[in-house]
Scaffold this motif. Structure first.
Motif, mmCIF file in Angstrom:
data_model
loop_
_atom_site.group_PDB
_atom_site.id
_atom_site.type_symbol
_atom_site.label_atom_id
_atom_site.label_comp_id
_atom_site.label_asym_id
_atom_site.label_seq_id
_atom_site.Cartn_x
_atom_site.Cartn_y
_atom_site.Cartn_z
ATOM 1 N N GLU A 1 -27.149 -7.206 49.712
ATOM 2 C CA GLU A 1 -28.611 -7.279 49.711
ATOM 3 C C GLU A 1 -29.113 -7.161 51.136
ATOM 4 O OE1 GLU A 1 -31.214 -9.681 46.946
ATOM 5 O OE2 GLU A 1 -29.417 -10.917 47.065
ATOM 6 N N LYS A 2 -30.180 -6.387 51.307
ATOM 7 C CA LYS A 2 -30.773 -6.175 52.636
ATOM 8 C C LYS A 2 -31.711 -7.325 52.976
ATOM 9 C CE LYS A 2 -31.441 -2.859 55.930
ATOM 10 N NZ LYS A 2 -32.422 -3.432 56.826
ATOM 11 N N ASP A 3 -31.575 -7.860 54.182
ATOM 12 C CA ASP A 3 -32.470 -8.898 54.692
ATOM 13 C C ASP A 3 -32.698 -8.607 56.167
ATOM 14 O OD1 ASP A 3 -33.973 -11.102 55.195
ATOM 15 O OD2 ASP A 3 -32.467 -12.582 54.635
ATOM 16 N N ASP A 4 -33.893 -8.118 56.496
ATOM 17 C CA ASP A 4 -34.193 -7.638 57.852
ATOM 18 C C ASP A 4 -33.160 -6.585 58.251
ATOM 19 O OD1 ASP A 4 -36.428 -9.277 57.999
ATOM 20 O OD2 ASP A 4 -35.306 -10.945 58.848
ATOM 21 N N ASP A 5 -32.407 -6.816 59.314
ATOM 22 C CA ASP A 5 -31.473 -5.784 59.786
ATOM 23 C C ASP A 5 -30.068 -5.931 59.201
ATOM 24 O OD1 ASP A 5 -33.455 -4.691 61.388
ATOM 25 O OD2 ASP A 5 -32.933 -5.937 63.112
ATOM 26 N N PHE A 6 -29.861 -6.913 58.329
ATOM 27 C CA PHE A 6 -28.513 -7.201 57.852
ATOM 28 C C PHE A 6 -28.376 -6.964 56.348
ATOM 29 C CE2 PHE A 6 -28.888 -9.722 61.712
ATOM 30 C CZ PHE A 6 -27.664 -9.524 62.331
ATOM 31 N N TRP A 7 -27.144 -6.610 55.979
ATOM 32 C CA TRP A 7 -26.742 -6.562 54.578
ATOM 33 C C TRP A 7 -25.814 -7.751 54.317
ATOM 34 C CZ3 TRP A 7 -28.526 -3.086 50.997
ATOM 35 C CH2 TRP A 7 -29.191 -1.961 51.481
ATOM 36 N N TYR A 8 -26.175 -8.585 53.341
ATOM 37 C CA TYR A 8 -25.407 -9.794 53.042
ATOM 38 C C TYR A 8 -24.693 -9.666 51.695
ATOM 39 C CZ TYR A 8 -27.643 -12.272 56.904
ATOM 40 O OH TYR A 8 -28.056 -12.674 58.161
ATOM 41 N N TYR A 9 -23.483 -10.223 51.642
ATOM 42 C CA TYR A 9 -22.714 -10.238 50.394
ATOM 43 C C TYR A 9 -21.585 -11.250 50.538
ATOM 44 C CZ TYR A 9 -19.542 -7.231 53.114
ATOM 45 O OH TYR A 9 -18.705 -6.721 54.090
ATOM 46 N N HIS A 10 -20.922 -11.526 49.444
ATOM 47 C CA HIS A 10 -19.697 -12.339 49.518
ATOM 48 C C HIS A 10 -18.608 -11.622 48.744
ATOM 49 C CE1 HIS A 10 -21.473 -13.860 45.706
ATOM 50 N NE2 HIS A 10 -20.220 -13.881 45.309
ATOM 51 N N ARG A 11 -17.387 -11.908 49.079
ATOM 52 C CA ARG A 11 -16.256 -11.262 48.410
ATOM 53 C C ARG A 11 -15.062 -12.200 48.383
ATOM 54 N NH1 ARG A 11 -12.330 -9.359 51.899
ATOM 55 N NH2 ARG A 11 -12.917 -9.248 54.111
ATOM 56 N N TYR A 12 -14.114 -11.869 47.510
ATOM 57 C CA TYR A 12 -12.865 -12.619 47.395
ATOM 58 C C TYR A 12 -11.697 -11.757 47.860
ATOM 59 C CZ TYR A 12 -15.074 -16.180 44.421
ATOM 60 O OH TYR A 12 -15.868 -17.194 43.931
ATOM 61 N N LYS A 13 -10.695 -12.412 48.377
ATOM 62 C CA LYS A 13 -9.422 -11.753 48.650
ATOM 63 C C LYS A 13 -8.422 -12.197 47.589
ATOM 64 C CE LYS A 13 -7.871 -11.376 52.855
ATOM 65 N NZ LYS A 13 -7.424 -11.720 54.228
ATOM 66 N N LYS A 14 -7.587 -11.290 47.155
ATOM 67 C CA LYS A 14 -6.603 -11.602 46.128
ATOM 68 C C LYS A 14 -5.735 -12.776 46.570
ATOM 69 C CE LYS A 14 -3.076 -9.479 43.204
ATOM 70 N NZ LYS A 14 -2.347 -8.229 42.866
ATOM 71 N N GLY A 15 -5.597 -13.739 45.674
ATOM 72 C CA GLY A 15 -4.787 -14.914 45.961
ATOM 73 C C GLY A 15 -5.548 -16.045 46.620
#
Length: 682
Positions: free
Chosen positions: A78-92
């Motif tokens: 998601e765009k917020d001002d100059d940044f794109w924010y997200y979350h993710r998982y790594k396997k394990g």
């Protein structure tokens, strides 16, 4: 070898008050009693021994569950001002990584918070919130390493990676930035009640924080929220039948909050902001709520003007406001829809799904002025889809569909059906069924019947991959939309609380009887499932009609209702007078006494039961489940399994890590699948 379950000894203690009856297992309420923890551990050991022969099945189910999650999943940025924010998982990894990119999605990734590192030295680790400062230079987060929902607030500098010295202890999960170096938070009192709002400036100690608001009525809790415009922070004081809100414009100096409308019994409202107006969803003279507007500088009820009048058959569930339009979450005949309305007066657009039962929800984005909004859609057979809708062009884009990596999964193998059951008073109660087409509905099948039925919570007909474990093995998964929720409007809730609480239990039993008479299932083929207040429902129906059930699964069940509601030192008791009644009043006492599961355990046969609890649970304390099981062991006349599993390092929601949570779930599903072995070949 025959396994012998533990039995908690009876103790005849003097009642706490004239209203308390003799409670022979009250000693379990004291975790410092030398016999309490050993008893809980003995029950855990018994549970493990009973489940040990089923470990291969349990492990198989765990692998199924694990195989249905994308282990390297990521949210849509998601765009917020100059940044794109997200979350993710790594396997394990048990927990997510919180990430952002500057300007472009092809830019290098910056992990600004690693939940796994925060949890490295803890058996339990939950983040109550993760909130970026207004200038994007800091991130604040609330961390709980016990499961008791008392959070410690920390702040991290995103440029240096350094965690600041500021430490806020004993906070709730409510938090809002005022500016980039000051914020508001809610502090819990000694009874774990969120009653105080404080202001903190970075670089100062917690003892120097300014008390902004204190709620004097323990029947109301306080929370914090921010307007979609980001121009206001709101304090909400809420009970179960009334609330009031205060607003603070963050650009103004000081910490003054303006009261919008004083609390009135039975009046609930929520507030959004746009320009020089507040938009308010209210049930004042509107049982199913209406939408009004009011000037920011004089927002009281006398100034309210309708934007959308009350609709007798349409429930307004929520509001999301953007600069040029708003979205109302509506519900009709138990099904949701989205109403998109532009502020320029054009005709509204409605979004729904052509399914018998489904879930649909819009949410506010990070960009208040965006012409696009996002919403989730799913059905019990179809994984969640995230869509983006452009209000100016009318274009809808599928951004993401939840990935089910299992190669055997095909949504077309499943069917969803909505049926209606007549309750004791003639009211038609909706039920959502999910089943595998290879089994169909032509012959009776075992049924897992899930319900909640309290606090006005709606049972959404959404997708959950764990249900496939049961449906693939021949169960029908059913959601009972009983009164006490708000599935059919606010009246549905009012008709399932206080002096009408028995409607919740009778609705559930009527659904059981309907499915049996319709040939969907048979008597003794139903597994009842519910958690918290839904666990109370399980306790009631097990006492009332045990012959209906093959088994009962009650998670963190609220089953010692009378004793809990007589103890106003507990966190939720006074707040919940509005839901159950105050047993200090004779009429309320008798009504609660009539259904409270613990008080009504009988000398009779009960179905097989699995009961779970969390030692650090502050919503439903561990001893409710422990006392209930102890009494059942003494009273029941059957030889069916009765199992109690207490999570020693968790609270109301169970394990915090995603793999640990799947392991807990696999044990519960293994128990339910095991019950199939008791039935004739199905």
């Amino acid at each position: 070898m025959k396994l012998t379950p533990p039995k908690a000894r009876k103790r005849r203690l003097r009642p706490k008050s004239p209203l308390h009856h003799i409670d022979e297992w009250r000693w379990l309420e004291d975790i410092k009693d030398p016999a309490t923890l050993p008893y809980l551990k003995a029950e855990n050991a018994y549970f493990k021994k009973v489940m040990q022969p089923l470990r291969k099945r349990r492990d198989q189910i765990y692998q199924e569950l694990k195989g249905r999650i994308a282990e390297d999943d990521s949210s849509v940025p998601e765009k917020d001002d100059d940044f794109w924010y997200y979350h993710r998982y790594k396997k394990g990894h048990q927990y997510p990584l919180y990430c952002r990119k500057l300007n472009d999605l092809d830019a290098p990734e910056k992990v600004y918070l690693d939940h796994n590192k925060l949890a490295a030295d803890s058996d339990f680790c939950e983040l109550g919130f993760v909130d970026i400062s207004r200038d994007h230079k800091l991130v604040a987060y609330g961390i709980d390493t016990d499961g008791d929902e008392r959070y410690t607030i920390r702040v991290k500098d995103l440029k240096t990676g350094r965690t600041l010295k500021d430490v806020i202890e004993g906070a709730s999960s409510c938090f809002e930035w005022k500016s980039s170096d000051e914020f508001f938070y809610v502090k819990l009192d000694e009874h774990d009640r969120p009653l105080e709002v404080y202001y903190h400036r970075l670089g100062t100690k917690q003892e120097q924080d300014i008390l902004v608001y204190k709620e004097e009525d323990p029947g109301f809790f306080v929370g914090l929220d921010a307007s979609e415009s980001d121009e206001f922070v709101f304090i909400s004081c809420h009970g179960y039948d009334a609330n009031e809100m205060r607003a603070h414009r963050v650009s103004e100096p000081g910490t003054n909050f303006q009261l919008i409308e004083p609390r009135h019994t039975g009046h609930e409202y929520e507030v959004s902001h746009r320009g020089d107006e507040f938009l308010i969803v209210t049930n004042w003279e509107a049982e199913n709520f209406r939408l009004v507007r009011a000037p920011v500088n004089n927002p009281g009820r006398a100034q309210w003007r309708d934007l959308l009048p009350h609709q007798a058959t349409i429930l307004l569930e929520g509001l999301v406001v953007f600069h040029d339009y708003y979205i109302l979450q509506e519900r009709s005949e138990g099904l949701p829809r989205l109403r998109l309305q532009r502020f320029d007066g054009l005709e509204p657009l409605f979004i729904s799904l052509d399914e018998e039962a489904y879930d649909l929800s819009a949410f506010s984005g990070r960009d208040f002025k965006s012409s696009c909004f996002r919403y989730w859609a799913s059905t019990p057979r179809m994984p969640s889809c995230l869509f983006e809708y452009d209000v100016n062009t009318g274009q809808r884009i599928l951004l993401k569909q939840r990935n089910i990596p299992d190669p055997n999964f095909n949504p077309d193998n499943y069917a969803v059906k909505r049926i209606w059951a007549k309750s004791h008073d003639g009211t038609s109660v909706p039920v959502t069924l999910l089943y595998h087409k290879k089994f169909g509905l032509e012959a009776p099948r075992p049924v897992l019947l899930h319900a909640y039925g309290s606090y006005g919570e709606t049972m959404d007909a959404d997708f959950s991959s764990y249900r496939l474990t049961l449906v693939d093995r021949g169960y029908i998964y059913a959601l009972a939309h009983v009164r006490g929720g708000m599935d059919m409007g606010r009246r549905w809730y009012l008709d399932g609380k206080l002096d009408k609480k028995w409607n919740t239990f009778r609705d559930y039993l009527a659904i059981c009887d309907h499915m049996i008479s319709a040939g969907i299932t048979k008597q003794g083929w139903i597994v009842g499932e519910g958690g918290s207040a839904g666990g109370m429902l399980m306790g009631v129906v097990a006492n009332e009609r045990p012959e209906l059930f093959l088994g009962i699964v009650a998670s963190v069940p609220f089953v010692d209702v009378l004793n809990t509601m007589l103890d106003d030192t507990l966190p939720l008791t006074r707040l919940e007078y509005h839901e159950w009644g105050n047993p200090n009043n004779p009429g309320d006492y008798e009504r609660i006494r009539s259904y409270s599961p613990y008080e009504n355990v009988k000398k009779q046969a009960y179905p097989s039961m699995l009961v779970t609890a969390g030692l650090h649970d502050k919503r439903v304390l561990y001893w409710e489940a422990a006392k209930w099981v102890a009494k059942l062991r003494h009273m029941k006349t059957d030889k069916n399994l009765l199992l109690l599993r207490t999570e020693i390092s968790a609270g109301h929601g169970g394990a915090s890590g995603r793999y640990d949570a799947l392991k807990e779930l696999a044990e519960e599903l293994c128990f339910i699948v095991m019950l199939l072995d008791q039935l004739p070949q199905t």
